[in-house]
Design an enzyme around this catalytic site. Structure first.
Site, PDB file in Angstrom:
ATOM      1  N   GLY A 219       0.812  -1.221   0.000  1.00 21.70           N
ATOM      2  CA  GLY A 219       0.000   0.000   0.000  1.00 21.70           C
ATOM      3  C   GLY A 219       0.843   1.269   0.000  1.00 21.70           C
ATOM      4  N   CYS A 340       1.688   0.518  13.031  1.00 22.91           N
ATOM      5  CA  CYS A 340       0.251   0.736  13.218  1.00 22.91           C
ATOM      6  C   CYS A 340      -0.183   0.214  14.592  1.00 22.91           C
ATOM      7  CB  CYS A 340      -0.559   0.124  12.085  1.00 22.91           C
ATOM      8  SG  CYS A 340      -0.162  -1.587  11.756  1.00 22.91           S
TER       9      CYS A 340
END
Ligand SMILES: C[S@@+](CC[C@H](N)C(=O)[O-])C[C@H]1O[C@@H](n2cnc3c(N)ncnc32)[C@H](O)[C@@H]1O
Length: 432
Positions: A219, A340
């Site tokens: 991504g 994250c």
């Protein structure tokens, strides 16, 4: 609420016919009708479909994050425990025509989140000589079909103006993912919009050599390619299965004419710096971490326990990856470290330990560049958006290293209505 993923007919039309706003609008209207009729069933199934969280992980998060985040943990926790509230970002692919998708997004109430350099600048498209003053929703020359790079011609000239466009919706409306179609590029990539922040912090310029040290599923590599034309993007991923996924992502979004400039490597990132010292202008370390959002929904308590054991080993691995990145970057170059997770052990503690070992590494401030301008979209840790009053001495970078409480980066905290994150990012420059 309209949940488009349930509307196959609409997406079949979009995927196959790729054009004709009228077709899309008709399909959209069919979709809304279908959606209304399915709402009843959906709400009656609500209980059975709810994901259940893993108690062991939730207990650990409660213990750790209530200490680290104080009162903020309650609202972060409420978002993590309600997947139906999660928002999704739609990153457009500048290498194919996205006009139809853009129209649908706008009709659905999506708006652009991030506009990068060049959005209102005049760009000369090399094919046509057409000068387009690009509005946020459409980067292609609006009047000249010849300059439009479409998904039917995915291998067309890729030198379009770099523009990272991501659409977001204020409510948790999920745009459906696009199926892989041989010979056609995908028009958009779904992501947690906070994932774009490390790429913005990296600020890749045309012609730079970039290393994405932990790249799968790809991504952020895609976001880099949306935002600039690097001379080289090396996407590294040691895990074979994840590397296959990465290769597929790159193939689905990037024209083959870029193949020589975007390479995939399979090294253990910890040895990358020694093998290729000082080679790259920019390095992204999007480190393996305890992914709070997904780990919370571990499939079994055994898996949850296993992940808690893995969690204890992560800071050592993360610090080694960051050190390797600092060796791989040239003097004067930049490394962005991101995770994250909310965990300070994997975030500021890792950055602090590496800064202490690397006298030539200098922490850079992301407040002005990222946190202040984007605080309307993202909820950051309070320090990130704290503007010192005129009487309050601001912390200088040198002092940051010494201040134990400074997060040494910025942290996106999921909050109701701004459910993006968790995402921690820190930027370090290697001194010349
Ligand atoms: C958070 S994910 C990266 C996500 C990716 N940057 C993206 O945006 O799609 C971390 C990746 O690091 C990889 N990884 C684990 N150990 C590694 C190592 N020693 N060196 C490099 N990568 C590693 C994992 O396999 C995983 O794919």
């Amino acid at each position: 609420m309209l949940v488009l993923s349930r509307c196959d007919r609409f997406w079949r039309k979009l995927g196959c016919e790729t054009g004709g706003t009228q077709t899309i609008l008709r399909a959209l209207s069919d979709c809304q009708t279908d959606q209304l009729s399915s709402q009843k069933t959906e709400s009656s199934n609500k209980q059975t479909k709810a994901k259940s969280s893993c108690h062991a992980l939730l207990d650990r998060f409660d213990q750790q994050y209530s200490k680290e985040l104080g009162d903020l943990w309650a609202s972060v926790r409420s978002v993590l425990l309600e997947p139906r509230s999660w928002q999704y970002g739609v990153m457009l692919n500048r290498f194919c025509s996205v006009t139809d998708t853009t129209q649908i997004l706008q009709l659905q109430g999506f708006s652009t989140l991030l506009l990068q350099k060049g959005v209102t600048e005049k760009h000369t498209l090399p094919d046509s000589g057409c000068i387009s003053e690009c509005p946020p929703s459409d980067f292609c020359c609006p009047t000249d079909g010849a300059s439009l790079v479409t998904s039917q011609h995915p291998q067309s000239e890729p030198s379009l103006p770099p523009l990272l466009q991501c659409y977001v919706h204020p409510s948790p409306l999920r745009f459906p993912s696009q199926a892989h179609r041989h010979g056609q590029l995908k028009q958009y990539y779904l992501l947690n919009a906070a994932s774009l922040l490390p790429v913005l912090a990296l600020n890749v310029r045309d012609g730079e050599k970039v290393l994405d040290l932990c790249a799968a599923p790809g991504g952020k590599a895609l976001a880099i390619m949306q935002s600039a034309n690097p001379a080289l993007l090396c996407c590294n991923e040691p895990d074979r299965h994840r590397r296959d996924r990465l290769a597929k992502t790159l193939e689905s979004f990037l024209p083959t004419s870029l193949n020589s400039g975007v390479i995939v490597s399979a090294e253990d990132g910890r040895s990358f710096g020694q093998n290729e010292p000082g080679v790259y202008d920019k390095v992204l370390v999007d480190a393996p971490c305890s992914n709070d959002r997904s780990w919370l929904y571990s499939s079994s308590s055994q898996q949850g326990e296993q992940r808690l054991r893995e969690r204890a080993m992560l800071p050592t691995l993360q610090a080694e990856l960051l050190k390797s990145a600092l060796l791989a970057v040239r003097p004067g170059g930049v490394v962005v470290y991101s995770t994250c997770t909310l965990s300070s052990y994997e975030n500021c503690s890792v950055v602090r330990s590496v800064l202490n070992e690397f006298p030539e590494a200098e922490l850079e401030d992301l407040q002005e560049e990222i946190a202040f301008p984007l605080s309307q979209y993202f909820a950051f840790n309070p320090y990130a958006t704290h503007r010192p009053s005129p009487h309050e001495p601001s912390l200088q970078p040198q002092r940051w290293k010494e201040s134990y409480h400074h997060p040494l980066g910025i942290l996106v905290l999921p909050q109701p209505g701004k459910t993006w994150g968790p995402m921690y990012l820190s930027r370090i420059r290697r001194r010349k």
